[in-house]
Design a protein around this motif. Structure first.
Motif, short mmCIF file in Angstrom:
data_model
loop_
_atom_site.label_atom_id
_atom_site.label_comp_id
_atom_site.label_asym_id
_atom_site.label_seq_id
_atom_site.Cartn_x
_atom_site.Cartn_y
_atom_site.Cartn_z
N GLY A 141 0.77 -1.24 0.00
CA GLY A 141 0.00 0.00 0.00
C GLY A 141 0.80 1.29 0.00
O GLY A 141 0.23 2.35 0.18
N GLY A 173 -1.26 13.30 9.12
CA GLY A 173 -1.83 12.62 7.96
C GLY A 173 -0.89 12.48 6.77
O GLY A 173 -1.31 12.09 5.69
N LYS A 176 3.40 9.26 8.44
CA LYS A 176 4.56 8.98 9.30
C LYS A 176 4.56 7.52 9.76
O LYS A 176 5.61 6.87 9.77
N ARG A 359 -4.44 11.42 4.72
CA ARG A 359 -5.59 10.89 5.44
C ARG A 359 -6.89 11.53 4.94
O ARG A 359 -7.90 10.86 4.77
N GLU A 362 -7.76 10.11 1.56
CA GLU A 362 -8.26 8.75 1.76
C GLU A 362 -9.75 8.77 2.16
O GLU A 362 -10.58 8.05 1.59
N1 LIG Z 1 2.44 7.01 0.78
C1 LIG Z 1 1.28 6.46 1.15
N2 LIG Z 1 0.75 5.46 0.41
C2 LIG Z 1 -0.43 4.91 0.76
N3 LIG Z 1 -1.15 5.28 1.84
C3 LIG Z 1 -0.68 6.26 2.61
C4 LIG Z 1 0.56 6.91 2.31
N4 LIG Z 1 0.78 7.85 3.24
C5 LIG Z 1 -0.27 7.81 4.08
N5 LIG Z 1 -1.14 6.85 3.72
C6 LIG Z 1 -2.42 6.53 4.41
O1 LIG Z 1 -2.91 7.74 4.97
C7 LIG Z 1 -3.35 7.56 6.30
C8 LIG Z 1 -2.54 8.42 7.23
O2 LIG Z 1 -1.23 7.91 7.32
P1 LIG Z 1 -0.45 7.82 8.72
O3 LIG Z 1 -1.35 7.37 9.80
O4 LIG Z 1 0.81 7.08 8.49
O5 LIG Z 1 -0.15 9.38 8.89
P2 LIG Z 1 0.49 10.15 10.12
O6 LIG Z 1 1.45 11.10 9.54
O7 LIG Z 1 0.98 9.15 11.11
O8 LIG Z 1 -0.76 10.94 10.65
P3 LIG Z 1 -1.04 11.51 12.14
O9 LIG Z 1 -0.07 12.62 12.36
O10 LIG Z 1 -2.45 11.98 12.03
O11 LIG Z 1 -0.84 10.37 13.07
C9 LIG Z 1 -3.23 6.09 6.59
O12 LIG Z 1 -4.46 5.45 6.40
C10 LIG Z 1 -2.21 5.60 5.60
O13 LIG Z 1 -2.45 4.26 5.24
#
Ligand SMILES: Nc1ncnc2c1ncn2[C@@H]1O[C@H](COP(=O)(O)OP(=O)(O)OP(=O)(O)O)[C@@H](O)[C@H]1O
Ligand SMILES: [Mg+2]
Length: 448
Positions: A141, A173, A176, A359, A362
Protein backbone atom coordinates in the motif's frame (compact mmCIF):
# COMPACT_ATOMS: atom_id res chain seq x y z
CA UNK A 1 2.34 6.80 -28.89
CA UNK A 2 -0.77 4.80 -28.16
CA UNK A 3 -2.58 2.06 -30.04
CA UNK A 4 -6.10 3.25 -30.89
CA UNK A 5 -9.12 1.57 -32.46
CA UNK A 6 -11.68 3.65 -34.35
CA UNK A 7 -15.05 2.00 -35.01
CA UNK A 8 -17.59 3.73 -37.26
CA UNK A 9 -19.66 2.54 -40.20
CA UNK A 10 -19.44 5.93 -41.93
CA UNK A 11 -16.26 5.57 -43.96
CA UNK A 12 -15.50 9.27 -44.45
CA UNK A 13 -15.93 10.22 -40.78
CA UNK A 14 -13.88 7.18 -39.71
CA UNK A 15 -10.95 7.68 -42.06
CA UNK A 16 -10.78 11.41 -41.29
CA UNK A 17 -10.65 10.77 -37.55
CA UNK A 18 -8.10 7.99 -38.01
CA UNK A 19 -5.96 10.26 -40.17
CA UNK A 20 -6.03 13.10 -37.62
CA UNK A 21 -5.12 10.71 -34.84
CA UNK A 22 -2.23 9.26 -36.85
CA UNK A 23 -0.98 12.79 -37.40
CA UNK A 24 -0.94 13.18 -33.64
CA UNK A 25 1.49 10.29 -33.51
CA UNK A 26 -0.82 7.40 -32.64
CA UNK A 27 -1.04 3.97 -34.21
CA UNK A 28 -4.62 3.60 -35.42
CA UNK A 29 -6.68 0.65 -36.60
CA UNK A 30 -10.18 0.95 -38.06
CA UNK A 31 -13.32 -1.19 -38.16
CA UNK A 32 -16.52 -0.50 -40.05
CA UNK A 33 -19.05 -2.22 -37.80
CA UNK A 34 -19.85 -4.06 -34.60
CA UNK A 35 -19.09 -7.54 -35.95
CA UNK A 36 -15.65 -6.71 -37.34
CA UNK A 37 -14.81 -4.66 -34.24
CA UNK A 38 -15.66 -7.36 -31.70
CA UNK A 39 -13.76 -9.90 -33.76
CA UNK A 40 -10.66 -7.72 -33.77
CA UNK A 41 -11.02 -6.95 -30.04
CA UNK A 42 -10.80 -10.66 -29.32
CA UNK A 43 -7.34 -10.78 -30.93
CA UNK A 44 -5.73 -7.46 -30.16
CA UNK A 45 -5.27 -5.26 -27.08
CA UNK A 46 -5.72 -1.53 -27.59
CA UNK A 47 -5.10 1.43 -25.31
CA UNK A 48 -8.25 3.21 -26.37
CA UNK A 49 -11.35 2.50 -28.42
CA UNK A 50 -13.41 5.27 -30.01
CA UNK A 51 -16.69 3.81 -31.24
CA UNK A 52 -19.85 5.08 -32.85
CA UNK A 53 -22.94 4.26 -30.82
CA UNK A 54 -25.38 3.48 -33.61
CA UNK A 55 -24.25 1.28 -36.50
CA UNK A 56 -26.29 -0.69 -39.07
CA UNK A 57 -25.11 -4.09 -37.87
CA UNK A 58 -25.56 -3.41 -34.16
CA UNK A 59 -24.94 -1.30 -31.11
CA UNK A 60 -21.75 0.44 -29.96
CA UNK A 61 -22.56 -0.88 -26.48
CA UNK A 62 -21.61 -4.35 -27.73
CA UNK A 63 -18.23 -3.00 -28.78
CA UNK A 64 -17.94 -1.42 -25.34
CA UNK A 65 -18.67 -4.71 -23.63
CA UNK A 66 -16.25 -6.65 -25.80
CA UNK A 67 -13.57 -4.11 -24.95
CA UNK A 68 -14.30 -4.05 -21.23
CA UNK A 69 -14.19 -7.85 -21.11
CA UNK A 70 -10.47 -7.87 -21.93
CA UNK A 71 -7.88 -8.47 -19.25
CA UNK A 72 -6.04 -5.19 -19.74
CA UNK A 73 -9.19 -3.37 -20.85
CA UNK A 74 -8.80 -0.30 -23.05
CA UNK A 75 -10.54 2.98 -22.28
CA UNK A 76 -13.66 3.50 -24.38
CA UNK A 77 -15.05 6.77 -25.72
CA UNK A 78 -18.43 6.69 -27.45
CA UNK A 79 -19.43 8.90 -30.34
CA UNK A 80 -23.08 9.87 -30.13
CA UNK A 81 -25.65 12.05 -31.78
CA UNK A 82 -27.39 14.56 -29.54
CA UNK A 83 -30.60 12.53 -29.35
CA UNK A 84 -28.73 9.46 -28.04
CA UNK A 85 -27.85 11.13 -24.77
CA UNK A 86 -29.76 8.56 -22.73
CA UNK A 87 -27.96 5.52 -24.09
CA UNK A 88 -24.71 7.37 -23.61
CA UNK A 89 -25.48 7.67 -19.93
CA UNK A 90 -26.26 3.97 -19.88
CA UNK A 91 -22.90 3.35 -21.52
CA UNK A 92 -21.13 5.23 -18.76
CA UNK A 93 -22.79 2.90 -16.28
CA UNK A 94 -21.45 -0.03 -18.27
CA UNK A 95 -17.95 1.29 -17.93
CA UNK A 96 -17.39 3.65 -20.84
CA UNK A 97 -15.03 6.39 -19.76
CA UNK A 98 -16.59 9.18 -21.71
CA UNK A 99 -18.83 10.07 -24.61
CA UNK A 100 -18.49 12.68 -27.27
CA UNK A 101 -21.24 14.34 -29.21
CA UNK A 102 -20.68 14.31 -32.94
CA UNK A 103 -20.33 17.65 -34.64
CA UNK A 104 -18.27 19.28 -31.88
CA UNK A 105 -14.75 20.58 -32.45
CA UNK A 106 -12.32 17.66 -32.97
CA UNK A 107 -9.90 19.47 -30.62
CA UNK A 108 -12.32 18.71 -27.79
CA UNK A 109 -12.30 15.01 -28.72
CA UNK A 110 -8.49 15.01 -28.78
CA UNK A 111 -8.49 16.57 -25.34
CA UNK A 112 -10.72 13.76 -24.04
CA UNK A 113 -8.56 11.15 -25.73
CA UNK A 114 -5.42 12.60 -24.12
CA UNK A 115 -7.16 12.55 -20.72
CA UNK A 116 -8.24 8.96 -21.20
CA UNK A 117 -4.75 7.85 -22.24
CA UNK A 118 -3.23 9.69 -19.31
CA UNK A 119 -5.51 8.02 -16.79
CA UNK A 120 -4.79 4.63 -18.32
CA UNK A 121 -1.04 5.26 -18.18
CA UNK A 122 -1.35 6.28 -14.55
CA UNK A 123 -3.27 3.18 -13.64
CA UNK A 124 -0.63 1.00 -15.22
CA UNK A 125 2.28 2.88 -13.71
CA UNK A 126 0.60 2.57 -10.36
CA UNK A 127 0.18 -1.16 -10.76
CA UNK A 128 3.85 -1.52 -11.70
CA UNK A 129 4.99 0.57 -8.81
CA UNK A 130 2.90 -1.42 -6.36
CA UNK A 131 4.44 -4.63 -7.61
CA UNK A 132 7.92 -3.16 -7.20
CA UNK A 133 7.22 -2.02 -3.67
CA UNK A 134 5.81 -5.35 -2.69
CA UNK A 135 9.08 -6.83 -3.83
CA UNK A 136 11.19 -4.34 -1.96
CA UNK A 137 9.30 -3.93 1.29
CA UNK A 138 6.46 -6.40 1.35
CA UNK A 139 4.28 -3.29 1.46
CA UNK A 140 1.52 -3.29 -1.11
CA UNK A 141 0.00 0.00 0.00
CA UNK A 142 2.87 2.48 -0.08
CA UNK A 143 2.52 5.02 -2.88
CA UNK A 144 5.49 7.19 -3.76
CA UNK A 145 5.40 8.62 -7.28
CA UNK A 146 6.72 12.08 -6.54
CA UNK A 147 10.45 12.85 -6.55
CA UNK A 148 10.03 13.97 -2.92
CA UNK A 149 8.66 10.59 -1.83
CA UNK A 150 11.17 8.72 -3.98
CA UNK A 151 13.87 10.54 -2.02
CA UNK A 152 12.18 9.49 1.23
CA UNK A 153 12.13 5.86 0.06
CA UNK A 154 15.80 6.03 -0.90
CA UNK A 155 16.57 7.23 2.59
CA UNK A 156 14.38 4.49 4.08
CA UNK A 157 16.29 1.94 2.04
CA UNK A 158 19.64 3.23 3.24
CA UNK A 159 18.79 3.46 6.95
CA UNK A 160 16.70 0.29 7.19
CA UNK A 161 19.61 -2.17 7.48
CA UNK A 162 21.11 -0.20 10.40
CA UNK A 163 19.90 0.11 13.97
CA UNK A 164 19.99 3.90 13.83
CA UNK A 165 17.23 5.81 15.56
CA UNK A 166 15.06 7.67 13.05
CA UNK A 167 12.96 10.73 13.74
CA UNK A 168 10.07 11.03 11.29
CA UNK A 169 8.60 14.50 10.94
CA UNK A 170 5.59 15.66 9.00
CA UNK A 171 2.18 17.28 9.27
CA UNK A 172 -0.73 15.23 10.48
CA UNK A 173 -1.83 12.62 7.96
CA UNK A 174 1.32 12.70 5.80
CA UNK A 175 2.10 9.02 6.39
CA UNK A 176 4.56 8.98 9.30
CA UNK A 177 3.34 5.64 10.58
CA UNK A 178 3.40 4.20 7.07
CA UNK A 179 7.06 5.17 6.76
CA UNK A 180 7.90 3.80 10.20
CA UNK A 181 6.46 0.46 9.11
CA UNK A 182 8.40 0.63 5.84
CA UNK A 183 11.64 1.08 7.79
CA UNK A 184 10.76 -1.90 9.95
CA UNK A 185 9.77 -4.12 7.02
CA UNK A 186 12.89 -3.28 5.06
CA UNK A 187 15.11 -3.99 8.06
CA UNK A 188 16.64 -7.26 9.29
CA UNK A 189 14.11 -7.01 12.15
CA UNK A 190 11.15 -7.46 9.78
CA UNK A 191 10.24 -10.90 11.13
CA UNK A 192 10.16 -9.61 14.73
CA UNK A 193 7.42 -7.39 16.21
CA UNK A 194 6.66 -3.80 15.23
CA UNK A 195 5.19 -2.17 18.33
CA UNK A 196 3.66 1.31 18.18
CA UNK A 197 2.80 3.49 21.14
CA UNK A 198 1.12 6.88 20.97
CA UNK A 199 2.86 8.96 23.63
CA UNK A 200 0.15 11.62 23.49
CA UNK A 201 -2.82 9.34 24.00
CA UNK A 202 -1.83 7.53 27.20
CA UNK A 203 -1.81 9.16 30.68
CA UNK A 204 1.64 9.62 32.19
CA UNK A 205 1.60 6.88 34.84
CA UNK A 206 0.11 4.38 32.47
CA UNK A 207 2.61 5.27 29.75
CA UNK A 208 5.46 4.54 32.10
CA UNK A 209 4.22 1.06 32.97
CA UNK A 210 3.33 0.45 29.32
CA UNK A 211 6.85 1.25 28.18
CA UNK A 212 8.86 -0.31 30.96
CA UNK A 213 6.52 -2.91 32.45
CA UNK A 214 6.24 -3.78 36.13
CA UNK A 215 6.86 -6.64 38.50
CA UNK A 216 4.22 -8.32 40.61
CA UNK A 217 3.17 -6.14 43.54
CA UNK A 218 4.98 -3.07 42.20
CA UNK A 219 1.92 -0.98 42.99
CA UNK A 220 -1.64 -1.49 44.18
CA UNK A 221 -3.46 -3.56 41.60
CA UNK A 222 -0.29 -4.90 39.99
CA UNK A 223 -1.33 -8.47 40.59
CA UNK A 224 0.65 -10.20 37.87
CA UNK A 225 3.79 -8.74 36.37
CA UNK A 226 3.76 -7.17 32.94
CA UNK A 227 6.33 -6.91 30.18
CA UNK A 228 6.94 -3.40 28.95
CA UNK A 229 6.72 -2.50 25.27
CA UNK A 230 10.51 -2.24 25.11
CA UNK A 231 10.69 -5.91 25.96
CA UNK A 232 7.63 -6.86 23.94
CA UNK A 233 9.27 -5.38 20.87
CA UNK A 234 12.33 -7.52 21.59
CA UNK A 235 14.36 -8.11 18.45
CA UNK A 236 12.01 -5.80 16.58
CA UNK A 237 11.10 -2.12 16.34
CA UNK A 238 9.48 0.24 18.84
CA UNK A 239 7.66 3.19 17.26
CA UNK A 240 7.19 6.15 19.61
CA UNK A 241 4.44 8.17 17.95
CA UNK A 242 3.72 11.81 18.97
CA UNK A 243 7.00 11.89 20.84
CA UNK A 244 6.64 15.64 21.51
CA UNK A 245 3.78 14.79 23.89
CA UNK A 246 5.95 12.65 26.14
CA UNK A 247 5.92 13.92 29.76
CA UNK A 248 9.20 15.34 31.11
CA UNK A 249 9.81 12.63 33.74
CA UNK A 250 9.45 9.91 31.14
CA UNK A 251 11.79 11.73 28.77
CA UNK A 252 14.57 11.21 31.32
CA UNK A 253 13.79 7.53 31.66
CA UNK A 254 13.56 7.05 27.94
CA UNK A 255 16.91 8.73 27.38
CA UNK A 256 18.50 6.53 30.04
CA UNK A 257 17.04 3.39 28.46
CA UNK A 258 18.29 4.38 25.01
CA UNK A 259 21.77 5.16 26.26
CA UNK A 260 22.21 2.10 28.43
CA UNK A 261 20.31 -0.40 26.31
CA UNK A 262 18.58 -1.56 29.50
CA UNK A 263 15.19 -1.06 31.12
CA UNK A 264 14.10 -1.66 34.65
CA UNK A 265 10.53 -2.73 35.20
CA UNK A 266 8.65 -0.79 37.89
CA UNK A 267 9.42 -2.35 41.21
CA UNK A 268 12.29 -4.43 39.86
CA UNK A 269 15.70 -4.45 41.50
CA UNK A 270 17.61 -5.48 38.39
CA UNK A 271 17.61 -4.08 34.88
CA UNK A 272 16.90 -6.15 31.75
CA UNK A 273 18.82 -5.72 28.50
CA UNK A 274 16.77 -4.65 25.55
CA UNK A 275 17.25 -5.26 21.85
CA UNK A 276 15.02 -2.78 20.01
CA UNK A 277 15.36 -0.31 17.24
CA UNK A 278 13.58 2.92 18.11
CA UNK A 279 11.70 5.07 15.62
CA UNK A 280 9.92 8.25 16.70
CA UNK A 281 7.46 10.58 15.01
CA UNK A 282 6.33 14.14 15.54
CA UNK A 283 4.12 16.53 13.65
CA UNK A 284 6.75 19.22 13.78
CA UNK A 285 6.34 21.16 17.01
CA UNK A 286 9.41 19.55 18.57
CA UNK A 287 11.67 22.53 17.89
CA UNK A 288 9.18 24.85 19.60
CA UNK A 289 8.94 22.51 22.59
CA UNK A 290 12.71 22.43 22.94
CA UNK A 291 12.93 26.22 22.93
CA UNK A 292 10.09 26.35 25.50
CA UNK A 293 11.99 23.87 27.63
CA UNK A 294 9.27 21.20 27.57
CA UNK A 295 11.28 18.77 25.47
CA UNK A 296 14.80 17.74 26.43
CA UNK A 297 17.44 18.72 23.95
CA UNK A 298 19.66 15.75 24.81
CA UNK A 299 16.79 13.35 24.08
CA UNK A 300 16.14 15.16 20.82
CA UNK A 301 19.74 14.62 19.69
CA UNK A 302 19.58 10.99 20.76
CA UNK A 303 16.42 10.43 18.65
CA UNK A 304 17.39 12.62 15.74
CA UNK A 305 20.27 10.50 14.44
CA UNK A 306 18.54 10.25 11.07
CA UNK A 307 15.77 12.61 10.16
CA UNK A 308 13.07 11.81 7.63
CA UNK A 309 10.74 14.65 6.74
CA UNK A 310 7.49 13.93 4.93
CA UNK A 311 6.37 16.86 2.80
CA UNK A 312 2.70 17.87 2.96
CA UNK A 313 0.61 16.42 0.15
CA UNK A 314 0.10 19.87 -1.46
CA UNK A 315 3.88 19.96 -2.11
CA UNK A 316 3.92 16.58 -3.89
CA UNK A 317 0.85 16.59 -6.08
CA UNK A 318 2.37 13.93 -8.34
CA UNK A 319 1.35 11.42 -5.67
CA UNK A 320 -2.32 12.44 -5.72
CA UNK A 321 -3.57 10.46 -8.76
CA UNK A 322 -1.89 7.23 -7.67
CA UNK A 323 -3.05 7.63 -4.07
CA UNK A 324 -6.60 8.35 -5.26
CA UNK A 325 -6.59 5.28 -7.52
CA UNK A 326 -5.17 3.19 -4.70
CA UNK A 327 -7.78 4.26 -2.15
CA UNK A 328 -10.53 3.84 -4.74
CA UNK A 329 -9.44 0.30 -5.58
CA UNK A 330 -9.38 -0.56 -1.89
CA UNK A 331 -12.83 0.94 -1.26
CA UNK A 332 -14.24 -0.77 -4.36
CA UNK A 333 -12.95 -4.13 -3.17
CA UNK A 334 -14.51 -3.53 0.24
CA UNK A 335 -17.84 -2.62 -1.37
CA UNK A 336 -17.62 -5.46 -3.89
CA UNK A 337 -17.99 -3.02 -6.80
CA UNK A 338 -16.09 -1.95 -9.89
CA UNK A 339 -15.26 1.74 -9.68
CA UNK A 340 -13.16 4.23 -11.60
CA UNK A 341 -12.50 7.96 -11.29
CA UNK A 342 -13.74 10.20 -14.08
CA UNK A 343 -11.16 12.65 -15.49
CA UNK A 344 -12.98 15.65 -13.92
CA UNK A 345 -12.64 13.99 -10.50
CA UNK A 346 -8.89 13.71 -11.03
CA UNK A 347 -8.80 17.37 -11.99
CA UNK A 348 -10.62 18.33 -8.79
CA UNK A 349 -8.48 16.25 -6.42
CA UNK A 350 -5.33 17.56 -8.08
CA UNK A 351 -6.37 21.14 -7.46
CA UNK A 352 -7.56 20.86 -3.84
CA UNK A 353 -4.89 21.77 -1.20
CA UNK A 354 -5.57 18.80 1.20
CA UNK A 355 -4.79 20.41 4.57
CA UNK A 356 -5.40 17.00 6.20
CA UNK A 357 -2.95 15.43 3.76
CA UNK A 358 -3.13 11.77 2.70
CA UNK A 359 -5.59 10.89 5.44
CA UNK A 360 -8.06 13.53 4.19
CA UNK A 361 -7.70 12.31 0.59
CA UNK A 362 -8.26 8.75 1.76
CA UNK A 363 -11.49 9.73 3.55
CA UNK A 364 -12.75 11.79 0.60
CA UNK A 365 -12.23 8.93 -1.86
CA UNK A 366 -13.82 6.38 0.46
CA UNK A 367 -16.86 8.62 0.81
CA UNK A 368 -17.03 9.13 -2.96
CA UNK A 369 -16.90 5.37 -3.50
CA UNK A 370 -19.84 4.88 -1.15
CA UNK A 371 -21.89 7.67 -2.72
CA UNK A 372 -21.14 6.83 -6.33
CA UNK A 373 -24.19 5.59 -8.20
CA UNK A 374 -22.44 4.20 -11.27
CA UNK A 375 -19.11 2.58 -12.08
CA UNK A 376 -17.66 6.03 -12.62
CA UNK A 377 -17.07 8.30 -9.65
CA UNK A 378 -18.14 11.84 -10.55
CA UNK A 379 -17.19 15.19 -8.98
CA UNK A 380 -20.60 15.30 -7.25
CA UNK A 381 -19.55 12.30 -5.19
CA UNK A 382 -16.64 14.22 -3.63
CA UNK A 383 -17.12 16.31 -0.49
CA UNK A 384 -18.60 19.65 -1.68
CA UNK A 385 -15.59 21.77 -0.67
CA UNK A 386 -13.31 19.50 -2.71
CA UNK A 387 -15.46 19.46 -5.84
CA UNK A 388 -16.23 23.19 -5.66
CA UNK A 389 -12.84 24.20 -7.12
CA UNK A 390 -12.65 26.53 -10.11
CA UNK A 391 -12.98 24.93 -13.50
CA UNK A 392 -9.83 24.70 -15.59
CA UNK A 393 -9.45 24.24 -19.32
CA UNK A 394 -12.24 23.13 -21.67
CA UNK A 395 -15.65 22.07 -20.44
CA UNK A 396 -15.60 19.09 -18.11
CA UNK A 397 -16.29 15.82 -19.85
CA UNK A 398 -19.55 15.10 -18.09
CA UNK A 399 -21.57 18.00 -16.73
CA UNK A 400 -24.27 16.38 -14.66
CA UNK A 401 -27.23 17.77 -12.78
CA UNK A 402 -27.89 16.05 -9.44
CA UNK A 403 -31.50 14.92 -9.12
CA UNK A 404 -33.45 15.47 -5.91
CA UNK A 405 -33.49 11.72 -5.27
CA UNK A 406 -29.71 11.48 -5.64
CA UNK A 407 -29.21 14.36 -3.24
CA UNK A 408 -31.58 12.77 -0.73
CA UNK A 409 -29.86 9.41 -1.02
CA UNK A 410 -26.44 11.01 -0.52
CA UNK A 411 -27.64 13.05 2.45
CA UNK A 412 -29.13 9.95 4.11
CA UNK A 413 -25.87 8.03 3.59
CA UNK A 414 -23.75 10.81 5.06
CA UNK A 415 -26.04 11.15 8.07
CA UNK A 416 -25.99 7.39 8.63
CA UNK A 417 -22.21 7.41 8.53
CA UNK A 418 -22.15 10.22 11.04
CA UNK A 419 -24.31 8.26 13.45
CA UNK A 420 -22.29 5.09 13.00
CA UNK A 421 -25.21 3.50 11.13
CA UNK A 422 -27.51 4.04 14.13
CA UNK A 423 -30.97 4.36 12.60
CA UNK A 424 -32.73 6.11 15.49
CA UNK A 425 -30.06 8.81 15.74
CA UNK A 426 -29.96 9.33 11.99
CA UNK A 427 -33.78 9.47 11.69
CA UNK A 428 -33.97 12.07 14.44
CA UNK A 429 -31.25 14.20 12.85
CA UNK A 430 -33.03 13.99 9.49
CA UNK A 431 -36.32 15.00 11.08
CA UNK A 432 -38.20 11.89 9.98
CA UNK A 433 -39.54 8.82 11.74
CA UNK A 434 -37.66 5.51 11.87
CA UNK A 435 -40.23 3.80 9.62
CA UNK A 436 -39.87 6.52 7.00
CA UNK A 437 -36.08 6.21 7.15
CA UNK A 438 -36.36 2.43 6.78
CA UNK A 439 -38.64 2.82 3.75
CA UNK A 440 -36.18 5.24 2.12
CA UNK A 441 -33.22 2.96 2.85
CA UNK A 442 -35.01 0.21 0.95
CA UNK A 443 -36.18 2.52 -1.82
CA UNK A 444 -32.62 3.74 -2.45
CA UNK A 445 -31.16 0.27 -2.27
CA UNK A 446 -29.08 1.13 0.82
CA UNK A 447 -30.46 -1.94 2.61
CA UNK A 448 -32.09 -4.98 1.14
N1 LIG B 1 2.44 7.01 0.78
C1 LIG B 1 1.28 6.46 1.15
N2 LIG B 1 0.75 5.46 0.41
C2 LIG B 1 -0.43 4.91 0.76
N3 LIG B 1 -1.15 5.28 1.84
C3 LIG B 1 -0.68 6.26 2.61
C4 LIG B 1 0.56 6.91 2.31
N4 LIG B 1 0.78 7.85 3.24
C5 LIG B 1 -0.27 7.81 4.08
N5 LIG B 1 -1.14 6.85 3.72
C6 LIG B 1 -2.42 6.53 4.41
O1 LIG B 1 -2.91 7.74 4.97
C7 LIG B 1 -3.35 7.56 6.30
C8 LIG B 1 -2.54 8.42 7.23
O2 LIG B 1 -1.23 7.91 7.32
P1 LIG B 1 -0.45 7.82 8.72
O3 LIG B 1 -1.35 7.37 9.80
O4 LIG B 1 0.81 7.08 8.49
O5 LIG B 1 -0.15 9.38 8.89
P2 LIG B 1 0.49 10.15 10.12
O6 LIG B 1 1.45 11.10 9.54
O7 LIG B 1 0.98 9.15 11.11
O8 LIG B 1 -0.76 10.94 10.65
P3 LIG B 1 -1.04 11.51 12.14
O9 LIG B 1 -0.07 12.62 12.36
O10 LIG B 1 -2.45 11.98 12.03
O11 LIG B 1 -0.84 10.37 13.07
C9 LIG B 1 -3.23 6.09 6.59
O12 LIG B 1 -4.46 5.45 6.40
C10 LIG B 1 -2.21 5.60 5.60
O13 LIG B 1 -2.45 4.26 5.24
MG1 LIG C 1 0.32 8.79 13.04
Amino acid sequence: MAHLFVVDDEASARTTLALLLRRRGHRVEEADGVASATKRLAEQTFDLVVTDLRMPDGDGLDVLQAARAQADAPEVILLTAYAEWKSAKEAIRLGALDYFEKGQEPEELFHRIDNALASRALRRENANLKAQLRERYGLPGLIAQSPAMQAVLDLVERVAPTDATVLIQGESGTGKEVIAKAVHHASPRAARPFVAVNCGAVPETLLESELFGYVRGAFTGAAGGKLGLFEEAGGGTLFLDEIAEMPATLQVKLLRALQSGEVRRLGATQAATIDVRVLAATNGDLARRISQGSFREDLFYRLNVIQVTLPPLRDRREDIPALAEHFLARAAAKLGRTLRLSPPVLERVLRYPWPGNVRELENAIERAAILSRSETVEPDDLPPHVSAGLQLGPSPALPRQVTLAEAERAHILTTLERFGRNHSGAAEALGIGRTTLWRKLKEYGIVR
